[in-house]
Design a protein around this motif. Structure first.
Motif, PDB file in Angstrom:
ATOM      1  N   VAL A 476       0.962  -1.448   0.158  1.00  0.00           N
ATOM      2  CA  VAL A 476       0.315  -0.449   0.004  1.00  0.00           C
ATOM      3  C   VAL A 476       1.271   1.497   0.436  1.00  0.00           C
ATOM      4  O   VAL A 476       1.697   1.394   1.029  1.00  0.00           O
ATOM      5  N   ASP A 477       0.748   2.553  -0.931  1.00  0.00           N
ATOM      6  CA  ASP A 477       1.233   3.600  -1.047  1.00  0.00           C
ATOM      7  C   ASP A 477      -0.001   4.334  -0.476  1.00  0.00           C
ATOM      8  O   ASP A 477      -0.241   5.278  -1.690  1.00  0.00           O
ATOM      9  N   ASP A 478       0.419   5.143   0.607  1.00  0.00           N
ATOM     10  CA  ASP A 478      -0.308   6.096   0.824  1.00  0.00           C
ATOM     11  C   ASP A 478      -0.302   7.316   0.788  1.00  0.00           C
ATOM     12  O   ASP A 478      -1.343   7.907   0.347  1.00  0.00           O
ATOM     13  N   ASP A 479       0.664   7.828  -0.281  1.00  0.00           N
ATOM     14  CA  ASP A 479       1.085   8.755  -0.682  1.00  0.00           C
ATOM     15  C   ASP A 479       0.115   8.890  -2.238  1.00  0.00           C
ATOM     16  O   ASP A 479      -0.998   9.758  -2.716  1.00  0.00           O
ATOM     17  N   VAL A 484      -5.130  10.424  -5.074  1.00  0.00           N
ATOM     18  CA  VAL A 484      -5.611   9.585  -5.844  1.00  0.00           C
ATOM     19  C   VAL A 484      -7.208  10.308  -5.477  1.00  0.00           C
ATOM     20  O   VAL A 484      -8.377  11.124  -6.124  1.00  0.00           O
ATOM     21  N   LEU A 485      -7.450  10.682  -4.052  1.00  0.00           N
ATOM     22  CA  LEU A 485      -8.159  10.508  -3.419  1.00  0.00           C
ATOM     23  C   LEU A 485      -8.423  12.573  -3.642  1.00  0.00           C
ATOM     24  O   LEU A 485      -9.916  12.892  -3.941  1.00  0.00           O
ATOM     25  N   GLN A 486      -7.948  13.189  -3.152  1.00  0.00           N
ATOM     26  CA  GLN A 486      -7.411  14.841  -3.609  1.00  0.00           C
ATOM     27  C   GLN A 486      -8.307  14.824  -5.096  1.00  0.00           C
ATOM     28  O   GLN A 486      -8.533  15.956  -4.738  1.00  0.00           O
ATOM     29  N   SER A 487      -7.098  14.261  -5.952  1.00  0.00           N
ATOM     30  CA  SER A 487      -7.521  14.804  -7.285  1.00  0.00           C
ATOM     31  C   SER A 487      -8.891  14.574  -7.310  1.00  0.00           C
ATOM     32  O   SER A 487      -9.625  15.532  -8.144  1.00  0.00           O
ATOM     33  N   TYR A 488      -9.534  13.563  -7.153  1.00  0.00           N
ATOM     34  CA  TYR A 488     -11.297  13.441  -7.139  1.00  0.00           C
ATOM     35  C   TYR A 488     -11.737  14.694  -6.617  1.00  0.00           C
ATOM     36  O   TYR A 488     -12.810  14.899  -7.173  1.00  0.00           O
ATOM     37  N   GLN A 489     -11.567  14.753  -5.024  1.00  0.00           N
ATOM     38  CA  GLN A 489     -12.216  15.396  -4.713  1.00  0.00           C
ATOM     39  C   GLN A 489     -12.277  16.893  -4.896  1.00  0.00           C
ATOM     40  O   GLN A 489     -12.985  17.190  -5.541  1.00  0.00           O
ATOM     41  N   THR A 490     -10.964  17.578  -5.414  1.00  0.00           N
ATOM     42  CA  THR A 490     -10.774  18.737  -6.454  1.00  0.00           C
ATOM     43  C   THR A 490     -12.381  19.030  -7.101  1.00  0.00           C
ATOM     44  O   THR A 490     -12.136  20.015  -7.851  1.00  0.00           O
ATOM     45  N   ASP A 491     -11.571  17.852  -8.552  1.00  0.00           N
ATOM     46  CA  ASP A 491     -12.423  17.498  -9.776  1.00  0.00           C
ATOM     47  C   ASP A 491     -13.817  17.871  -9.598  1.00  0.00           C
ATOM     48  O   ASP A 491     -14.694  18.810 -10.516  1.00  0.00           O
ATOM     49  N   ARG A 492     -14.677  17.265  -8.571  1.00  0.00           N
ATOM     50  CA  ARG A 492     -16.436  16.998  -8.332  1.00  0.00           C
ATOM     51  C   ARG A 492     -16.381  17.968  -7.351  1.00  0.00           C
ATOM     52  O   ARG A 492     -17.456  17.991  -7.120  1.00  0.00           O
ATOM     53  N   GLU A 493     -15.992  17.093  -5.751  1.00  0.00           N
ATOM     54  CA  GLU A 493     -16.419  18.098  -4.766  1.00  0.00           C
ATOM     55  C   GLU A 493     -18.099  17.526  -4.156  1.00  0.00           C
ATOM     56  O   GLU A 493     -19.005  18.104  -3.904  1.00  0.00           O
ATOM     57  N   THR A 494     -18.222  16.286  -5.049  1.00  0.00           N
ATOM     58  CA  THR A 494     -19.544  16.036  -4.019  1.00  0.00           C
ATOM     59  C   THR A 494     -19.823  14.986  -3.039  1.00  0.00           C
ATOM     60  O   THR A 494     -18.755  15.012  -2.655  1.00  0.00           O
ATOM     61  N   PRO A 495     -20.653  15.148  -2.851  1.00  0.00           N
ATOM     62  CA  PRO A 495     -20.894  14.552  -1.685  1.00  0.00           C
ATOM     63  C   PRO A 495     -21.545  12.827  -1.385  1.00  0.00           C
ATOM     64  O   PRO A 495     -21.226  12.502  -2.421  1.00  0.00           O
ATOM     65  N   PHE A 496     -20.751  11.856  -0.189  1.00  0.00           N
ATOM     66  CA  PHE A 496     -20.421  11.041  -0.355  1.00  0.00           C
ATOM     67  C   PHE A 496     -21.956  10.689  -0.757  1.00  0.00           C
ATOM     68  O   PHE A 496     -23.181  10.873  -0.449  1.00  0.00           O
ATOM     69  N   GLN A 506      -7.811  -3.637  -9.993  1.00  0.00           N
ATOM     70  CA  GLN A 506      -8.200  -4.525  -8.965  1.00  0.00           C
ATOM     71  C   GLN A 506      -7.216  -4.475  -8.112  1.00  0.00           C
ATOM     72  O   GLN A 506      -7.784  -4.168  -6.480  1.00  0.00           O
ATOM     73  N   HIS A 507      -5.744  -4.838  -7.789  1.00  0.00           N
ATOM     74  CA  HIS A 507      -4.872  -4.649  -6.976  1.00  0.00           C
ATOM     75  C   HIS A 507      -4.953  -3.541  -6.334  1.00  0.00           C
ATOM     76  O   HIS A 507      -4.222  -3.171  -5.180  1.00  0.00           O
ATOM     77  N   LEU A 508      -5.093  -2.107  -7.442  1.00  0.00           N
ATOM     78  CA  LEU A 508      -5.222  -0.848  -6.580  1.00  0.00           C
ATOM     79  C   LEU A 508      -6.504  -0.750  -5.975  1.00  0.00           C
ATOM     80  O   LEU A 508      -6.088   0.656  -4.699  1.00  0.00           O
ATOM     81  N   HIS A 509      -7.468  -1.125  -6.500  1.00  0.00           N
ATOM     82  CA  HIS A 509      -8.748  -1.226  -5.322  1.00  0.00           C
ATOM     83  C   HIS A 509      -8.071  -1.973  -3.494  1.00  0.00           C
ATOM     84  O   HIS A 509      -8.589  -1.298  -3.134  1.00  0.00           O
ATOM     85  N   ILE A 510      -7.586  -2.731  -3.681  1.00  0.00           N
ATOM     86  CA  ILE A 510      -7.821  -3.365  -2.517  1.00  0.00           C
ATOM     87  C   ILE A 510      -6.728  -2.568  -1.864  1.00  0.00           C
ATOM     88  O   ILE A 510      -6.389  -2.469  -0.432  1.00  0.00           O
ATOM     89  N   LEU A 514      -7.577  -0.186   2.190  1.00  0.00           N
ATOM     90  CA  LEU A 514      -6.926  -0.268   3.027  1.00  0.00           C
ATOM     91  C   LEU A 514      -6.488   0.585   3.514  1.00  0.00           C
ATOM     92  O   LEU A 514      -6.383   0.577   4.958  1.00  0.00           O
ATOM     93  N   ASN A 515      -6.049   1.430   2.395  1.00  0.00           N
ATOM     94  CA  ASN A 515      -5.355   2.966   3.236  1.00  0.00           C
ATOM     95  C   ASN A 515      -6.572   2.778   4.065  1.00  0.00           C
ATOM     96  O   ASN A 515      -6.740   4.335   4.628  1.00  0.00           O
ATOM     97  N   MET A 516      -7.735   3.519   3.376  1.00  0.00           N
ATOM     98  CA  MET A 516      -8.854   4.497   4.285  1.00  0.00           C
ATOM     99  C   MET A 516      -9.543   3.333   5.118  1.00  0.00           C
ATOM    100  O   MET A 516      -9.965   4.102   6.154  1.00  0.00           O
ATOM    101  N   ALA A 517      -8.918   2.427   5.473  1.00  0.00           N
ATOM    102  CA  ALA A 517      -9.698   1.597   6.437  1.00  0.00           C
ATOM    103  C   ALA A 517      -8.870   1.493   7.698  1.00  0.00           C
ATOM    104  O   ALA A 517      -9.472   2.324   8.675  1.00  0.00           O
ATOM    105  N   ARG A 518      -7.390   2.012   7.675  1.00  0.00           N
ATOM    106  CA  ARG A 518      -6.740   2.442   8.256  1.00  0.00           C
ATOM    107  C   ARG A 518      -6.675   4.109   9.034  1.00  0.00           C
ATOM    108  O   ARG A 518      -6.156   4.033   9.626  1.00  0.00           O
TER     109      ARG A 518
END
Length: 543
Positions: A476-479, A484-496, A506-510, A514-518
């Motif tokens: 898992v690469d935290d950075d 990826v999450l910051q880019s998505y948020q900046t582009d859309r700013e949509t609610p969950f 698939q391996h990137l999903h995992i 895991l990063n978000m779980a921690r």
């Protein structure tokens, strides 16, 4: 005048302690103490003990009344010829207790400390000024006599009506008119039994802190804890009136005038099913320098009512309104912190007031039903399911998923209360299900079968070393995940919920999951009831 004072002493509240204001000189013989316990004189002390024992015996007879009535019926004592002598005996006892109460009033009237207190209480009732309230706050006494400090009616545009605040209801089963009528008749016995169970031993099993005998046993500890909050932290006790008429006992510690970055943040604490703000989770944010607002469930200590979900939500609503309209905090300055069953009112608060800054849930669960089924016989499953869903539906996960803000879940790795099979099986901890529900709601495209399996493997880790091993094993690469999450948020700013990861391998999903779980969950290697140290209390992660 003397007769008026004696009547006030007769019907006045029990006085427990005098909290000495900092500017008041120490009385002789009490050097080095910021406050002192009220010392009744001999007559008042003995009569108070008699009335206390009478109250305890009444509580015991109340809870054991079904057994007592069955015994009396089998022995033939419940008949007209024998009820008359019993009623005469009861009348004699009541007259004697009335005489004891009059003697206690006489003893109070002869005590200068009590006379001063009852004079301040009456003056505050007539003229509820800040100065009189400050004088009254120097005393710890029966909270039912405390004047109200805030009511839900004081809000210019109340969000909810007198009927109560909004709760999430179970999904109704759609049937035809004839089927609904037949089903109602068929299930009527189950409804009646569920009601009786919920309003008798069910509620007391779920909230043992509402049992009067337990509160009597804990009273010295609660009084000591309250004295500490007032005398060491300059806490302010308040009575709040919720929309259902219940009186809520609350304690506020203001740190806004102190140095440090945390004083301007208000932490509202929600206690467990046998927790009280006097000795509960308030101490954790206090140690961190935060402003703190604690309150007791309906039916706990000074709060009135019974702790059913509707009353709980009504109480939480007036606590939030009090923090905003009376204490002067903005919603984005408030963090809600809950322990165990307090997660219900905490998740309701952030669902109903989405502007609240953050939520911290310690040793909480996703849903009450699996835990209720664990402690009841298997043959009772239909009855338990119906009772929980109709009267005790603590649906924390469903409420949490309606909140858009930062969340931190603290899981006790040796928790023996919210596990369904035992503390040795960490995967039966219902905090896991709370995390999975939250992740599945917020990031549904990332939560595939493989990523779910990886997160469960991470949750099954029994120590920090095993947890790190799982994390490293999936590379898992935290950075990268954060970018990826910051880019998505900046582009859309949509609610969950977000659709991030829709076209990712698939391996990137995992790795991302895991990063978000921690980020959302932290482990604390201890049991359910261990106080949370300030080193484990953190503000939730925010993207």
């Amino acid at each position: 005048m003397a007769g008026w004072l004696w009547l006030r002493c007769l019907f006045g509240p029990s006085l427990h302690r005098i909290h000495r204001p900092p500017q008041q000189p120490r009385p002789e013989g009490r050097a080095g103490r910021r406050g002192w316990d009220y010392l009744p004189r001999s007559l008042e002390r003995h009569t108070d003990n008699i009335l206390g024992w009478a109250s305890a015996l009444w509580s015991l007879s109340y809870y054991s009344s079904p057994l007592i009535l069955c015994y009396l019926y089998r022995k033939g004592y419940i008949c007209s010829s024998k009820l008359v002598p019993v009623s005469q005996y009861v009348g004699t006892v009541l007259v004697c207790l009335l005489g004891v109460a009059c003697l206690r009033g006489w003893g109070r009237w002869r005590n200068p400390e009590y006379l001063q207190f009852v004079s301040i209480l009456e003056e505050t009732r007539r003229n509820h000024t800040p100065n009189n309230k400050k004088k009254l706050a120097s005393y710890d006494f029966d909270f039912s006599h405390w004047p109200a400090d805030f009511s839900w009616k004081e809000v210019s545009n109340p969000k909810f009506s007198k009927g109560g605040v909004s709760l999430l209801k179970p999904e109704p089963k759609h049937r035809g008119a004839t089927d609904s009528l037949l089903n109602s008749v068929r299930t009527l016995p189950c409804h009646i039994i569920s009601y009786l169970v919920a309003h008798s031993f069910g509620r007391r099993m779920l909230y043992p802190g509402s049992v009067g005998l337990l509160q009597k046993a804990m009273r010295p500890m609660l009084q000591q804890g309250q004295a500490r909050l007032i005398e060491e932290y300059d806490g302010q006790r308040n009575k709040l009136i919720s929309c259902d008429g219940n009186e809520i006992d609350a304690m506020f510690v203001d740190r806004r005038g102190e140095r440090g970055p945390n004083g301007k943040t208000l932490v509202i604490c929600c206690e467990g099913n046998a927790g009280f703000y006097e000795v509960g989770c308030m101490n954790t944010p206090l140690d961190g320098g935060y402003s703190v607002l604690g309150w007791n469930h309906p039916g706990f200590a000074g709060s009135t009512g019974v702790p059913f979900p509707q009353n709980e939500a009504n109480a939480m609503d007036v606590v939030v309104q009090f923090a905003v309209h009376k204490l002067g905090f903005q919603l984005n300055d408030i963090v809600v912190y809950a322990w165990s069953i307090g997660g219900f009112t905490a998740s309701w608060a952030v669902m109903s007031y989405p502007e609240i800054r953050a939520l911290v849930l310690d040793a909480s669960f996703d849903d009450l039903l699996p835990l209720a089924l664990k402690v009841m016989p298997e043959s009772w499953r239909p009855l338990v399911t119906h009772t929980v869903r109709q009267y005790m539906n603590l649906n924390n996960a469903e409420q949490l998923c309606r909140y858009q803000g930062p969340v931190l879940l603290i899981r006790r790795t040796k928790d023996e209360i919210i596990t369904t099979t035992g503390p040795e099986d960490i995967m039966s901890n219902r905090g896991n299900d709370l995390l999975l529900r939250l992740l599945q709601h917020r990031y549904p495209k990332v939560m595939t079968e493989d990523s779910l399996r990886a997160v469960r493997q991470w949750l099954a880790a029994g120590s920090q070393v095993e947890e790190e091993s799982v994390y490293i094993g999936y590379e898992v690469d935290d950075d990268w995940c954060m970018s990826v999450l910051q880019s998505y948020q900046t582009d859309r700013e949509t609610p969950f919920p977000w659709s991030v990861g829709k076209y990712t391998e698939q391996h990137l999903h995992i790795r991302r999951h895991l990063n978000m779980a921690r980020k959302y969950m932290r482990n604390f290697e201890t049991t359910h009831c261990t106080p949370l140290p300030i080193s484990e209390f953190h503000m939730p992660w925010k993207l």
